[in-house]
Motif scaffolding. Structure first.
Motif, PDB file in Angstrom:
ATOM      1  N   LYS A 189       0.847  -1.190   0.000  1.00 16.28           N
ATOM      2  CA  LYS A 189       0.000   0.000   0.000  1.00 16.28           C
ATOM      3  C   LYS A 189       0.878   1.233   0.000  1.00 16.28           C
ATOM      4  CE  LYS A 189      -3.912  -2.190   2.358  1.00 16.28           C
ATOM      5  NZ  LYS A 189      -4.903  -2.071   3.472  1.00 16.28           N
ATOM      6  N   ASP A 190       0.247   2.398  -0.033  1.00 21.89           N
ATOM      7  CA  ASP A 190       0.989   3.663   0.018  1.00 21.89           C
ATOM      8  C   ASP A 190       0.249   4.608   0.951  1.00 21.89           C
ATOM      9  OD1 ASP A 190       2.858   5.600  -0.405  1.00 21.89           O
ATOM     10  OD2 ASP A 190       2.110   6.210  -2.373  1.00 21.89           O
ATOM     11  N   THR A 191       0.291   4.315   2.236  1.00 22.45           N
ATOM     12  CA  THR A 191      -0.393   5.125   3.230  1.00 22.45           C
ATOM     13  C   THR A 191       0.623   5.920   4.038  1.00 22.45           C
ATOM     14  OG1 THR A 191      -0.338   3.376   4.890  1.00 22.45           O
ATOM     15  CG2 THR A 191      -2.247   3.423   3.424  1.00 22.45           C
ATOM     16  N   THR A 192       0.166   7.025   4.627  1.00 18.92           N
ATOM     17  CA  THR A 192       1.056   7.831   5.465  1.00 18.92           C
ATOM     18  C   THR A 192       0.776   7.619   6.941  1.00 18.92           C
ATOM     19  OG1 THR A 192      -0.499   9.694   5.370  1.00 18.92           O
ATOM     20  CG2 THR A 192       1.240   9.617   3.703  1.00 18.92           C
ATOM     21  N   SER A 193      -0.308   6.945   7.264  1.00 17.28           N
ATOM     22  CA  SER A 193      -0.682   6.796   8.665  1.00 17.28           C
ATOM     23  C   SER A 193      -0.014   5.607   9.352  1.00 17.28           C
ATOM     24  CB  SER A 193      -2.206   6.673   8.800  1.00 17.28           C
ATOM     25  OG  SER A 193      -2.681   5.593   8.024  1.00 17.28           O
ATOM     26  N   ARG A 194       0.372   4.585   8.594  1.00 16.08           N
ATOM     27  CA  ARG A 194       1.023   3.428   9.196  1.00 16.08           C
ATOM     28  C   ARG A 194       1.893   2.735   8.160  1.00 16.08           C
ATOM     29  NH1 ARG A 194      -3.811  -0.646  10.659  1.00 16.08           N
ATOM     30  NH2 ARG A 194      -3.336   0.389  12.620  1.00 16.08           N
ATOM     31  N   PHE A 216      17.480  -2.933   7.711  1.00 21.18           N
ATOM     32  CA  PHE A 216      17.089  -3.342   9.059  1.00 21.18           C
ATOM     33  C   PHE A 216      15.739  -2.746   9.454  1.00 21.18           C
ATOM     34  CE2 PHE A 216      19.189   0.685  10.048  1.00 21.18           C
ATOM     35  CZ  PHE A 216      18.429   1.202  11.094  1.00 21.18           C
ATOM     36  N   VAL A 217      15.342  -1.628   8.819  1.00 24.06           N
ATOM     37  CA  VAL A 217      14.035  -1.020   9.092  1.00 24.06           C
ATOM     38  C   VAL A 217      12.935  -1.861   8.447  1.00 24.06           C
ATOM     39  CG1 VAL A 217      12.590   1.018   8.751  1.00 24.06           C
ATOM     40  CG2 VAL A 217      15.022   1.287   9.309  1.00 24.06           C
ATOM     41  N   LEU A 218      13.132  -2.232   7.187  1.00 25.15           N
ATOM     42  CA  LEU A 218      12.162  -3.105   6.515  1.00 25.15           C
ATOM     43  C   LEU A 218      12.052  -4.440   7.256  1.00 25.15           C
ATOM     44  CD1 LEU A 218      11.620  -3.704   2.769  1.00 25.15           C
ATOM     45  CD2 LEU A 218      12.167  -5.662   4.207  1.00 25.15           C
ATOM     46  N   ASP A 219      13.181  -4.968   7.706  1.00 30.25           N
ATOM     47  CA  ASP A 219      13.165  -6.243   8.413  1.00 30.25           C
ATOM     48  C   ASP A 219      12.368  -6.136   9.710  1.00 30.25           C
ATOM     49  OD1 ASP A 219      14.404  -9.043   8.650  1.00 30.25           O
ATOM     50  OD2 ASP A 219      14.925  -8.139  10.574  1.00 30.25           O
ATOM     51  N   TYR A 220      12.516  -5.018  10.412  1.00 29.11           N
ATOM     52  CA  TYR A 220      11.755  -4.822  11.647  1.00 29.11           C
ATOM     53  C   TYR A 220      10.260  -4.792  11.374  1.00 29.11           C
ATOM     54  CZ  TYR A 220       9.009  -1.896  14.741  1.00 29.11           C
ATOM     55  OH  TYR A 220       7.966  -1.391  15.493  1.00 29.11           O
ATOM     56  N   LEU A 221       9.828  -4.064  10.324  1.00 33.63           N
ATOM     57  CA  LEU A 221       8.399  -4.001  10.024  1.00 33.63           C
ATOM     58  C   LEU A 221       7.861  -5.369   9.656  1.00 33.63           C
ATOM     59  CD1 LEU A 221       6.373  -1.669  10.085  1.00 33.63           C
ATOM     60  CD2 LEU A 221       8.747  -0.887  10.127  1.00 33.63           C
ATOM     61  N   ALA A 222       8.643  -6.153   8.912  1.00 32.62           N
ATOM     62  CA  ALA A 222       8.207  -7.511   8.580  1.00 32.62           C
ATOM     63  C   ALA A 222       8.062  -8.338   9.850  1.00 32.62           C
ATOM     64  CB  ALA A 222       9.206  -8.156   7.621  1.00 32.62           C
ATOM     65  N   ALA A 223       9.034  -8.237  10.751  1.00 29.21           N
ATOM     66  CA  ALA A 223       8.974  -8.977  12.014  1.00 29.21           C
ATOM     67  C   ALA A 223       7.789  -8.513  12.858  1.00 29.21           C
ATOM     68  CB  ALA A 223      10.279  -8.788  12.786  1.00 29.21           C
ATOM     69  N   HIS A 224       7.562  -7.211  12.878  1.00 24.99           N
ATOM     70  CA  HIS A 224       6.453  -6.642  13.664  1.00 24.99           C
ATOM     71  C   HIS A 224       5.115  -7.241  13.242  1.00 24.99           C
ATOM     72  CE1 HIS A 224       4.717  -3.033  15.866  1.00 24.99           C
ATOM     73  NE2 HIS A 224       3.652  -3.560  15.279  1.00 24.99           N
ATOM     74  N   ARG A 248      17.232  -5.387  16.097  1.00 21.72           N
ATOM     75  CA  ARG A 248      17.418  -3.936  15.959  1.00 21.72           C
ATOM     76  C   ARG A 248      16.078  -3.187  15.992  1.00 21.72           C
ATOM     77  NH1 ARG A 248      21.681  -3.042  11.084  1.00 21.72           N
ATOM     78  NH2 ARG A 248      21.684  -0.920  11.970  1.00 21.72           N
ATOM     79  N   THR A 249      15.112  -3.760  16.685  1.00 21.68           N
ATOM     80  CA  THR A 249      13.776  -3.170  16.758  1.00 21.68           C
ATOM     81  C   THR A 249      13.805  -1.725  17.237  1.00 21.68           C
ATOM     82  OG1 THR A 249      12.517  -5.224  17.002  1.00 21.68           O
ATOM     83  CG2 THR A 249      11.590  -3.265  18.040  1.00 21.68           C
ATOM     84  N   GLU A 250      14.475  -1.456  18.345  1.00 19.75           N
ATOM     85  CA  GLU A 250      14.476  -0.096  18.902  1.00 19.75           C
ATOM     86  C   GLU A 250      15.170   0.886  17.959  1.00 19.75           C
ATOM     87  OE1 GLU A 250      12.627   0.556  21.408  1.00 19.75           O
ATOM     88  OE2 GLU A 250      12.180  -1.574  21.602  1.00 19.75           O
ATOM     89  N   GLU A 251      16.233   0.439  17.327  1.00 22.76           N
ATOM     90  CA  GLU A 251      16.940   1.293  16.370  1.00 22.76           C
ATOM     91  C   GLU A 251      16.049   1.597  15.171  1.00 22.76           C
ATOM     92  OE1 GLU A 251      21.065   1.266  13.680  1.00 22.76           O
ATOM     93  OE2 GLU A 251      20.602  -0.401  15.043  1.00 22.76           O
ATOM     94  N   ALA A 252      15.309   0.594  14.708  1.00 17.84           N
ATOM     95  CA  ALA A 252      14.413   0.797  13.567  1.00 17.84           C
ATOM     96  C   ALA A 252      13.275   1.742  13.917  1.00 17.84           C
ATOM     97  CB  ALA A 252      13.862  -0.545  13.097  1.00 17.84           C
ATOM     98  N   LYS A 253      12.714   1.602  15.102  1.00 16.12           N
ATOM     99  CA  LYS A 253      11.635   2.487  15.542  1.00 16.12           C
ATOM    100  C   LYS A 253      12.129   3.927  15.621  1.00 16.12           C
ATOM    101  CE  LYS A 253       9.216   1.060  19.087  1.00 16.12           C
ATOM    102  NZ  LYS A 253       8.965   0.442  20.413  1.00 16.12           N
ATOM    103  N   ALA A 254      13.338   4.110  16.131  1.00 16.25           N
ATOM    104  CA  ALA A 254      13.901   5.458  16.220  1.00 16.25           C
ATOM    105  C   ALA A 254      14.151   6.040  14.831  1.00 16.25           C
ATOM    106  CB  ALA A 254      15.205   5.415  17.027  1.00 16.25           C
ATOM    107  N   LEU A 256      12.516   5.343  12.021  1.00 15.05           N
ATOM    108  CA  LEU A 256      11.231   5.704  11.417  1.00 15.05           C
ATOM    109  C   LEU A 256      10.687   6.993  12.004  1.00 15.05           C
ATOM    110  CD1 LEU A 256       9.516   2.208  11.185  1.00 15.05           C
ATOM    111  CD2 LEU A 256      10.145   3.684   9.266  1.00 15.05           C
ATOM    112  N   LYS A 257      10.861   7.173  13.296  1.00 12.41           N
ATOM    113  CA  LYS A 257      10.374   8.392  13.932  1.00 12.41           C
ATOM    114  C   LYS A 257      11.124   9.616  13.429  1.00 12.41           C
ATOM    115  CE  LYS A 257       9.477  10.455  18.469  1.00 12.41           C
ATOM    116  NZ  LYS A 257       9.554  10.249  19.953  1.00 12.41           N
ATOM    117  N   ALA A 258      12.434   9.470  13.207  1.00 17.98           N
ATOM    118  CA  ALA A 258      13.248  10.610  12.788  1.00 17.98           C
ATOM    119  C   ALA A 258      13.250  10.822  11.280  1.00 17.98           C
ATOM    120  CB  ALA A 258      14.683  10.422  13.286  1.00 17.98           C
ATOM    121  N   GLU A 259      13.226   9.735  10.497  1.00 19.98           N
ATOM    122  CA  GLU A 259      13.426   9.837   9.062  1.00 19.98           C
ATOM    123  C   GLU A 259      12.253   9.352   8.222  1.00 19.98           C
ATOM    124  OE1 GLU A 259      16.084  11.311   8.137  1.00 19.98           O
ATOM    125  OE2 GLU A 259      17.299  11.189   9.953  1.00 19.98           O
ATOM    126  N   GLY A 260      11.303   8.680   8.834  1.00 15.41           N
ATOM    127  CA  GLY A 260      10.227   8.066   8.062  1.00 15.41           C
ATOM    128  C   GLY A 260       9.446   9.020   7.194  1.00 15.41           C
TER     129      GLY A 260
END
Length: 267
Positions: A189-194, A216-224, A248-254, A256-260
């Motif tokens: 999908k192409d959403t901005t909310s999630r 590692f960010v994509l991998d975290y979302l897949a794992a999530h 690297r869950t916490e690193e990925a969350k950070a 996304l918050k800063a650069e997503g």
């Protein structure tokens, strides 16, 4: 002799017609307001109204496409209060809306991240050929995009979506194998909310723009989302599973918050 009012009302229209007069037209029926427009970040934004008898306060969220917004009204809420609430949160809305520059044509030399690495666009203008990852004479990463300018965005998005599907499918399969679960579908999908979601039926959905983030960010979302196939919540047990799959869950969350937010500006 006094006639009942009902009789007078019954014959009045006919008497007016015979006298060459017409009764005044009935007032137009009022239609319920379902949306209004506010200005956020210098642009007009349509805000749809949604009433919820169980809501205790006003809430604001982006719609599914990220082009507008939805404000939820409590049972006794009014449109005027809803408009004032949205106006107070106009800055929040402007920051999260899909940028209007999305209609701009990708140009030669523009930079687009692929798997976290900035790639320079090399727009060849060739009628034939496929979008491809390459390197220039100095070994710097390049994204070759053929075709006329009006087709560049479509070709570029198609290529990135294909990469995203491949990367997400591989990551999901790896994490699902670890947990001995099997998703029923993987959707882009192409959403901005999630960035991702999981349904009770086992379907997983992801933003295709994750392919522009570091792996590692994509991998975290897949794992999530795979973890949701075991725990359909965000309990401590869920996060234990998620961190086991993606250390690297916490690193990925950070990240996304800063650069997503930047992932929605390109292409």
């Amino acid at each position: 002799m006094r006639y009942p009012d009902v009789m007078a009302n019954r014959w009045l229209p006919d008497l007016l017609v015979r006298a060459g007069l017409r009764p005044p037209p009935a007032p137009p029926r009022r239609t319920a307001t379902t949306a209004f427009t506010v200005v956020a970040g210098g642009r007009a934004v349509e805000v749809r109204l949604r009433r919820n008898a169980r809501a205790k306060r006003y809430t604001l969220r982006l719609d599914a496409k990220g082009a507008g917004a939805v404000v939820t009204l409590p049972r006794r809420g009014t449109i005027a209060e809803a408009r004032a609430f949205v106006t107070r949160h106009a800055d929040w809305l402007a920051e999260r809306l899909a940028p209007e520059t999305a209609s701009a044509v990708p140009a030669d030399g523009d930079m687009v991240p692929v798997r976290g690495v900035p790639h320079r666009l090399a727009c060849t203008g060739a009628a034939r050929g496929a979008v491809a990852l390459a390197a220039d004479g100095d070994g710097r990463p390049v994204l070759v995009v053929p075709g006329a300018p009006e087709h560049r965005r479509r070709r570029l998005e198609t290529f990135l979506k294909r990469l995203a599907r491949d990367d997400l499918a591989a990551a999901v399969a790896r994490h699902a194998g670890t947990l001995c679960v099997r998703p029923t579908a993987i959707r882009l999908k192409d959403t901005t909310s999630r960035w991702g979601s999981a349904s009770a039926a086992g379907g997983l959905s992801f933003s295709w723009r994750l392919v522009m983030a570091p792996p590692f960010v994509l991998d975290y979302l897949a794992a999530h989302e795979v973890a949701h196939l075991v725990e359909m919540n965000h309990s401590d047990r869920f996060w234990t599973i998620c961190r086991r799959l993606a250390p690297r869950t916490e690193e990925a969350k950070a990240w996304l918050k800063a650069e997503g937010r930047g992932l929605h500006r390109l292409p």
